[in-house]
Design a protein around this motif. Structure first.
Motif, mmCIF file in Angstrom:
data_model
loop_
_atom_site.group_PDB
_atom_site.id
_atom_site.type_symbol
_atom_site.label_atom_id
_atom_site.label_comp_id
_atom_site.label_asym_id
_atom_site.label_seq_id
_atom_site.Cartn_x
_atom_site.Cartn_y
_atom_site.Cartn_z
ATOM 1 N N UNK A 30 0.860 -1.280 0.248
ATOM 2 C CA UNK A 30 0.100 0.261 0.093
ATOM 3 C C UNK A 30 0.861 1.355 -0.054
ATOM 4 N N UNK A 31 0.245 2.513 -0.574
ATOM 5 C CA UNK A 31 1.135 3.735 -0.654
ATOM 6 C C UNK A 31 0.993 4.353 1.027
ATOM 7 N N UNK A 32 1.680 5.171 1.173
ATOM 8 C CA UNK A 32 2.131 5.774 2.502
ATOM 9 C C UNK A 32 0.618 6.069 3.097
ATOM 10 N N UNK A 33 -0.448 6.698 2.265
ATOM 11 C CA UNK A 33 -1.809 7.249 2.910
ATOM 12 C C UNK A 33 -2.853 6.264 2.554
ATOM 13 N N UNK A 34 -2.497 4.960 2.044
ATOM 14 C CA UNK A 34 -3.612 3.801 1.702
ATOM 15 C C UNK A 34 -4.481 4.330 0.480
ATOM 16 N N UNK A 35 -4.040 5.201 -0.264
ATOM 17 C CA UNK A 35 -4.945 5.483 -1.305
ATOM 18 C C UNK A 35 -4.670 4.427 -2.594
ATOM 19 N N UNK A 36 -3.789 4.211 -2.913
ATOM 20 C CA UNK A 36 -3.109 3.426 -3.896
ATOM 21 C C UNK A 36 -2.326 2.086 -3.433
ATOM 22 N N UNK A 37 -2.051 1.343 -4.400
ATOM 23 C CA UNK A 37 -1.206 0.222 -4.137
ATOM 24 C C UNK A 37 -0.298 0.126 -5.290
ATOM 25 N N UNK A 38 1.005 -0.245 -4.979
ATOM 26 C CA UNK A 38 2.059 -0.460 -6.287
ATOM 27 C C UNK A 38 2.251 -2.084 -6.027
ATOM 28 N N UNK A 39 2.358 -2.621 -7.096
ATOM 29 C CA UNK A 39 2.316 -4.204 -7.421
ATOM 30 C C UNK A 39 3.101 -4.563 -8.662
ATOM 31 N N UNK A 40 3.556 -5.569 -8.799
ATOM 32 C CA UNK A 40 4.304 -6.239 -10.003
ATOM 33 C C UNK A 40 3.252 -7.129 -10.651
ATOM 34 N N UNK A 41 3.256 -7.116 -12.080
ATOM 35 C CA UNK A 41 2.447 -8.126 -12.737
ATOM 36 C C UNK A 41 3.389 -8.545 -13.981
ATOM 37 N N UNK A 42 3.356 -9.859 -14.181
ATOM 38 C CA UNK A 42 4.128 -10.870 -14.920
ATOM 39 C C UNK A 42 3.746 -10.531 -16.444
ATOM 40 N N UNK A 43 4.411 -9.913 -17.349
ATOM 41 C CA UNK A 43 3.882 -9.771 -18.842
ATOM 42 C C UNK A 43 4.679 -10.913 -19.796
ATOM 43 N N UNK A 44 4.130 -11.612 -20.381
ATOM 44 C CA UNK A 44 4.581 -12.770 -21.359
ATOM 45 C C UNK A 44 4.651 -12.237 -22.855
ATOM 46 N N UNK A 45 5.943 -11.982 -23.156
ATOM 47 C CA UNK A 45 6.414 -11.444 -24.442
ATOM 48 C C UNK A 45 7.185 -12.469 -25.251
ATOM 49 N N UNK A 46 7.215 -11.943 -26.451
ATOM 50 C CA UNK A 46 8.002 -12.931 -27.300
ATOM 51 C C UNK A 46 9.085 -11.873 -28.191
ATOM 52 N N UNK A 47 10.395 -12.248 -28.066
ATOM 53 C CA UNK A 47 11.331 -11.496 -29.088
ATOM 54 C C UNK A 47 10.943 -11.157 -30.386
ATOM 55 N N UNK A 48 10.608 -10.153 -31.077
ATOM 56 C CA UNK A 48 10.552 -10.138 -32.533
ATOM 57 C C UNK A 48 11.636 -9.462 -33.367
ATOM 58 N N UNK A 49 12.615 -8.772 -32.701
ATOM 59 C CA UNK A 49 13.636 -8.209 -33.337
ATOM 60 C C UNK A 49 14.801 -7.972 -32.452
ATOM 61 N N UNK A 50 16.241 -8.027 -32.635
ATOM 62 C CA UNK A 50 17.194 -7.466 -32.034
ATOM 63 C C UNK A 50 17.855 -6.455 -32.609
ATOM 64 N N UNK A 51 17.842 -5.248 -32.010
ATOM 65 C CA UNK A 51 18.394 -3.786 -32.571
ATOM 66 C C UNK A 51 19.814 -3.856 -32.626
ATOM 67 N N UNK A 52 20.523 -3.136 -33.335
ATOM 68 C CA UNK A 52 22.039 -2.944 -33.302
ATOM 69 C C UNK A 52 22.578 -2.583 -31.979
ATOM 70 N N UNK A 53 21.845 -1.471 -31.281
ATOM 71 C CA UNK A 53 22.191 -1.010 -30.076
ATOM 72 C C UNK A 53 22.128 -2.170 -28.946
ATOM 73 N N UNK A 54 21.643 -3.246 -29.165
ATOM 74 C CA UNK A 54 21.316 -4.351 -28.314
ATOM 75 C C UNK A 54 20.071 -4.236 -27.321
ATOM 76 N N UNK A 55 19.223 -3.313 -27.659
ATOM 77 C CA UNK A 55 17.836 -3.223 -27.291
ATOM 78 C C UNK A 55 17.004 -4.400 -28.016
ATOM 79 N N UNK A 56 15.706 -4.894 -27.536
ATOM 80 C CA UNK A 56 15.112 -5.772 -28.183
ATOM 81 C C UNK A 56 13.670 -5.024 -28.260
ATOM 82 N N UNK A 57 12.890 -5.643 -29.508
ATOM 83 C CA UNK A 57 11.688 -5.334 -30.058
ATOM 84 C C UNK A 57 10.814 -6.583 -29.432
ATOM 85 N N UNK A 58 9.873 -6.240 -28.675
ATOM 86 C CA UNK A 58 9.116 -7.776 -28.173
ATOM 87 C C UNK A 58 7.736 -7.462 -28.497
#
Length: 114
Positions: A30-58
Motif C-alpha cells: 500500500x501507499x503511505x496514505x492508503x489510497x493506492x497500491x504498487x504491485x508487480x505483474x508478469x508480462x509474457x512477451x516474445x522477442x521479435x527483433x534484436x536492434x543494433x544497439x542491443x535493445x530488443x523489440x518484443x
C-alpha cells in the motif's frame, strides 16, 4: 547470462500502481496514505527483433511492439515451466515466429488416397 534470440519467449516484471490491484498482481504494497497500491505483474512477451544497439523489440499478446533494453533487470528468459504453464499468455506463433509453419492436411485430403 546467455543472449536473447528472435522468437524466444521472455517474461517482463512490470511495476504498476492503482487503487485496485489485479488478480495476477504480486508483491502488493500500500501507499503511505492508503489510497493506492504498487504491485508487480508478469508480462509474457516474445522477442521479435534484436536492434543494433542491443535493445530488443518484443511482441505483446495483443500485437503491440515494445522496445526494451536487453540488460533491463525486469526482463528475463522464460523458464521451461513458464513456457508450458502460461503458454496461452504468450503471443500466438504467427505473430512472433519468424519461420512459417507447414500447413496441416485437411480432413478431405486425408481420406483421399492419391
Amino acid at each position: 547470462m546467455r543472449g536473447f534470440e528472435v522468437g524466444e519467449p521472455v517474461v517482463y516484471l512490470m511495476t504498476k500502481q492503482s487503487s485496485h490491484p489485479t488478480l495476477r498482481a504480486t508483491t502488493v504494497s500500500p501507499a503511505a496514505h492508503g489510497d493506492d497500491y504498487s504491485y508487480v505483474v508478469k508480462k509474457f512477451w516474445v522477442v521479435s527483433e534484436i536492434c543494433t544497439d542491443g535493445s530488443l523489440i518484443v511482441q505483446t499478446r495483443r500485437g503491440k511492439a515494445r522496445r526494451v533494453s536487453s540488460d533491463d533487470p525486469c526482463l528475463r528468459h522464460a523458464s521451461l515451466w513458464e513456457r508450458w504453464m502460461y503458454r496461452d499468455r504468450f503471443p500466438e506463433a504467427d505473430l512472433a515466429d519468424p519461420v512459417p509453419m507447414k500447413p496441416r492436411p485437411t480432413p478431405e485430403k486425408i481420406g483421399q488416397a492419391g
